[in-house]
Scaffold this active site. Sequence first.
Site, PDB file in Angstrom:
ATOM      1  N   GLU A 103      -8.006  21.766   2.703  1.00  0.00           N
ATOM      2  CA  GLU A 103      -9.152  20.882   2.561  1.00  0.00           C
ATOM      3  C   GLU A 103     -10.376  21.657   3.007  1.00  0.00           C
ATOM      4  OE1 GLU A 103      -7.225  20.376   6.319  1.00  0.00           O
ATOM      5  OE2 GLU A 103      -6.564  19.125   4.674  1.00  0.00           O
ATOM      6  N   TYR A 115     -11.978  29.400  -3.608  1.00  0.00           N
ATOM      7  CA  TYR A 115     -10.649  28.817  -3.765  1.00  0.00           C
ATOM      8  C   TYR A 115     -10.328  28.589  -5.239  1.00  0.00           C
ATOM      9  CZ  TYR A 115     -11.162  28.010   1.265  1.00  0.00           C
ATOM     10  OH  TYR A 115     -11.365  28.169   2.605  1.00  0.00           O
TER      11      TYR A 115
END
Length: 151
Positions: A103, A115
Amino acid sequence: MILREMLVDDLDQVMEIETSLFTVPWTKEGFFTYLTREDAMFLVVEEKGKILAYCGLIMVLDEGDITNVAVRSDRQREGIGHFLMESLIRLADERGVTTIHLEVRVSNETAVRLYERMGFTRDGIRKRYYTDPLEDALLMTRHPQENKKIV
């Protein structure tokens, strides 16, 4: 640059980075606890004895949860985060981890782009997950079918 496992002796340098980057940093004791676990993998990138970056992963069977990723503020945008994440994914794969979760603050666009380049996809939002400031977390996952060559 050298990639290696984080050691207890690294914690003073790690804490300098942690407290400079995060409004709610992990504690030294928190890092220490994870360093002693068999299901955890914590890595550092070092250059001439100085820690530049670190990350952590907790593993359960074939899945992993990234606990943190940090690059010294004066060394960001040099590809160190990419190198660190690429290495973490490769080492996790060697240990049988095929799915990785994380997260990230929704406002951290630089990290989200990294990411996504590493094969993570957006899964959803965890409302009001972060504090100081209060902010939603973007949930991301790298699934086995996305274990393609990293660009």
